[in-house]
Structures are given as structure tokens and as C-alpha cells.
Design a protein around this motif. Structure first.
Motif, short mmCIF file in Angstrom:
data_model
loop_
_atom_site.label_atom_id
_atom_site.label_comp_id
_atom_site.label_asym_id
_atom_site.label_seq_id
_atom_site.Cartn_x
_atom_site.Cartn_y
_atom_site.Cartn_z
N THR A 93 25.60 59.65 23.76
CA THR A 93 26.88 58.98 23.98
C THR A 93 27.31 58.14 22.79
OG1 THR A 93 25.74 57.13 25.10
CG2 THR A 93 26.58 58.92 26.49
N PRO A 119 26.08 52.21 32.73
CA PRO A 119 27.46 52.32 33.19
C PRO A 119 27.62 53.47 34.18
CG PRO A 119 27.37 52.05 30.81
CD PRO A 119 25.96 52.27 31.27
N ALA A 120 28.51 53.26 35.15
CA ALA A 120 28.70 54.27 36.20
C ALA A 120 29.08 55.62 35.61
CB ALA A 120 29.77 53.80 37.18
N GLU A 121 29.86 55.62 34.52
CA GLU A 121 30.29 56.89 33.95
C GLU A 121 29.16 57.65 33.26
OE1 GLU A 121 31.56 53.62 30.96
OE2 GLU A 121 31.34 53.89 33.13
N HIS A 122 28.02 56.98 33.02
CA HIS A 122 26.88 57.62 32.37
C HIS A 122 25.76 57.96 33.35
CE1 HIS A 122 28.13 55.58 28.32
NE2 HIS A 122 28.84 56.66 28.59
N GLY A 180 25.61 59.95 35.86
CA GLY A 180 25.47 61.38 36.10
C GLY A 180 24.74 62.09 34.98
#
Length: 345
Positions: A259, A278-281, A283
């Protein structure tokens, strides 16, 4: 579920934790290599990466010399030498000497990627651009020729000048091509060389690359049949929960790499547990973990056996990615050693 365990080998990037100096990380690698040697692992390969705070594997030939001297039986090699970073003669000289010092125990794994950022690549190549990448097939041939007993001959001023990597080679280390795309698979098949796809890093495309290699393989004198194996990230512990816990530092390191976050020395387990992903990471972390082997001894062995059957290989090279707990002696990596022990119990 497959139960027959394939032959096992080890890939080591020589990780450097937040509590370690480079020297302590090297001491931990020597200890890990001795464990692998004693347990009967087939190979111990060392990677090449540059300018990374969490990786001390900058120079495979030096590391191979260190590990081969610290062990007695296991094959030791590069996983791999990033050939575009180096002059072929230098690589040939290094591995001819290693083979002379440890005959029958040295492997030369060669990769085409730089193994670093663009600025460090520029420094390694002394500003020489991308010629090393475009000339990769020729470089591979040059290394093999220079290591051979016959050596090479260069024509200068109308005269032939012999060129050898070492004065009197009586054995030559096998050359493996490594890759994370189909480029090296095609080249290895064309030249009749062993090949390894970086499954531990790429995670996808493994079946396609191995199928391409096998289906287009041209037999060579030294390798009449295609030869390959699987690489995989592995953490084994007493319980599933403990394995997931000690795998977290490496998962966060790979998250940072993928990332574009700043790279740091590998966190201790407790430091990793304090990180808010972070929530977006989240997954991405789950997806990476699903492709790794993380579990107790029984489930880890079964998963490795299943992967070997799925990809049709009789050898699996494990990259032990277990992190360390706070208070661990800085010159040891007990969780990585325990991973190796649990896989062969």
C-alpha cells in the motif's frame, strides 16, 4: 485431504526486528539454518533485497558462505541473485568459489527483478539504465558458461583470450530461474533449466506459470525433465490462535509494502497487536493471510501437503514468517525455529 508431506526447504529474507541490530539478525539466521540442517530440510535459500529496513538479505553470496559454513548437510543457495544488478562474471566467480568450497551443496537461483526501489537500483547499476533487464537471457548464459570447466573465450585484437570464473572447476552449481510472472517460466523451459514461481510473494498465477513451464519444457543434458517446487509463507504454532498472532508482524510488513506505506523494521508481536489497521486495508490483510499457511502443526502440515498435490510438486520451500514476542533474545528467532520443527514432527 492429502496427508503425504513433500520434501521441505527454507527461504530466508533475514528479517530485522525492531529489537535487533543487523548482526543479531544474522545470528538468528545462522541458528535457524542449523535447525533446518538438523531436521533434514533439503535446501536453505537466501534472498536479495536492498535498502529495506526489515530485511538484511542484501548479499546472497556472503550469506550463503556464512550459512554453508555453519551447517553440514543442507544445500544452500540464492533465492535469488537479482542478475540485472550484477556483472555476470562477478556472479559466476562468486558461485564457482562457493561450489569449490562446498561441493554439491550450492544452488544458484537467479531472478530478473531488481529487488529494490528505483534509486537503489540506479546506485547498484552505477546509472547503467535497464540493460541488465533487457539482456537477462544473455546474462544467464554468460554465468553458466563462465562457471563451466571449459569457460569462455573472448576475441580481442584478433586473438582468443580464455576467461574462467575459477581456475579449475570440477563441479558446477545447478542454476534455477526464479520469477513472479511467466517471463522466467518461458525462458527456463526454453533453456532446459529448473524453475520456481514466487508463490509466497505473488500468490496468484502459480498454476498458469507452472503449466506453461512444464508444457513447453525442452529437455537439456543436465535436466532431462522439468524441475520445480512451490514457495509459501508459513507460520506454525501450538494453536491456531497463536499462529495467527505471531504471523501478524509479517502481515503488517507486507501490507505496508503493498500500500506504499513507509517501511520499518519488523514489529514485535505486541507492537503489531497495537496497530489499528484501516478498514479499507482489512480485506487485503485477510486475503494475504488466506494464501499463507497459518495454523497448528497438524493443519499446517495438511495444508502444505494439499498445496503440493494441487500444484504437482514434490518439494515445498517454506518462508517461516513467525514474528517474535517482546523479551525474545535479540540474536534468536524462536517462533521461526518452532515453525520448522512443527512441520516435521
Amino acid at each position: 485431504m492429502t496427508t503425504d508431506l513433500p520434501s521441505l526447504s527454507v527461504l530466508d529474507l533475514v528479517p530485522v526486528r525492531t529489537d535487533q541490530t543487523t548482526g543479531e539478525a544474522l545470528a538468528a539466521t545462522r541458528s535457524l539454518a542449523r535447525v533446518a540442517d538438523e531436521l533434514g530440510y533439503r535446501r536453505y535459500w537466501l534472498a536479495e533485497h536492498h535498502n529495506m529496513p526489515a530485511v538484511a538479505a542484501t548479499n546472497p553470496p556472503l550469506l550463503i558462505a556464512m550459512v554453508a559454513a555453519a551447517t553440514s548437510r543442507i544445500r544452500v543457495g540464492s533465492g535469488g541473485v537479482m542478475l540485472p544488478n550484477h556483472a555476470p562474471l562477478v556472479v559466476a566467480e562468486q558461485f564457482a568459489l562457493l561450489e569449490a568450497a562446498h561441493p554439491g551443496r550450492i544452488d544458484l537461483g537467479i531472478g530478473r527483478a531488481p529487488g529494490t526501489d528505483q534509486l537503489t537500483r540506479y546506485a547498484l547499476r552505477q546509472g547503467a539504465g535497464d540493460d541488465g533487464v533487457s539482456l537477462f537471457p544473455r546474462y544467464v548464459e554468460d554465468v553458466m558458461t563462465l562457471m563451466s570447466a571449459e569457460g569462455a573465450s573472448m576475441s580481442v585484437g584478433g586473438r582468443a583470450h580464455p576467461l574462467h570464473a575459477t581456475p579449475h572447476a570440477v563441479s558446477v552449481p545447478p542454476v534455477w530461474l526464479l520469477g513472479s510472472s511467466d517471463y522466467s517460466a518461458r525462458l527456463a523451459a526454453e533453456r532446459g533449466l529448473p524453475y520456481v514461481f514466487a508463490h509466497h510473494f505473488a500468490g496468484q498465477g502459480t498454476a498458469e506459470a507452472l503449466d506453461l513451464y512444464r508444457s513447453s519444457y525442452r529437455p537439456s543434458d543436465r535436466h532431462p525433465e522439468p524441475q520445480t517446487f512451490l514457495t509459501v509463507n508459513v507460520t506454525a504454532a501450538a494453536t491456531q490462535e497463536e499462529a495467527e498472532r505471531v504471523a501478524l508482524p509479517q502481515l503488517l510488513s507486507m501490507l505496508a509494502l503493498r500500500t506504499g506505506q513507509p517501511l520499518t523494521p519488523q514489529r514485535l508481536v505486541e507492537e503489531a497487536e497495537a496497530v489499528d489497521v484501516p478498514a479499507e486495508h482489512a480485506g487485503l490483510v485477510r486475503a494475504m493471510a488466506s494464501r499463507w499457511v497459518i495454523g497448528d502443526a497438524t493443519s499446517a502440515r495438511a495444508r502444505i501437503a494439499d498445496l503440493a498435490a494441487e500444484y504437482g510438486v514434490d518439494e515445498v520451500m517454506v518462508h517461516p514468517v513467525a514474528g517474535a514476542l517482546a523479551g525474545t533474545a535479540a540474536d534468536t528467532s524462536p517462533a521461526r525455529e518452532e515453525t520448522l520443527r512443527l512441520l516435521v514432527k
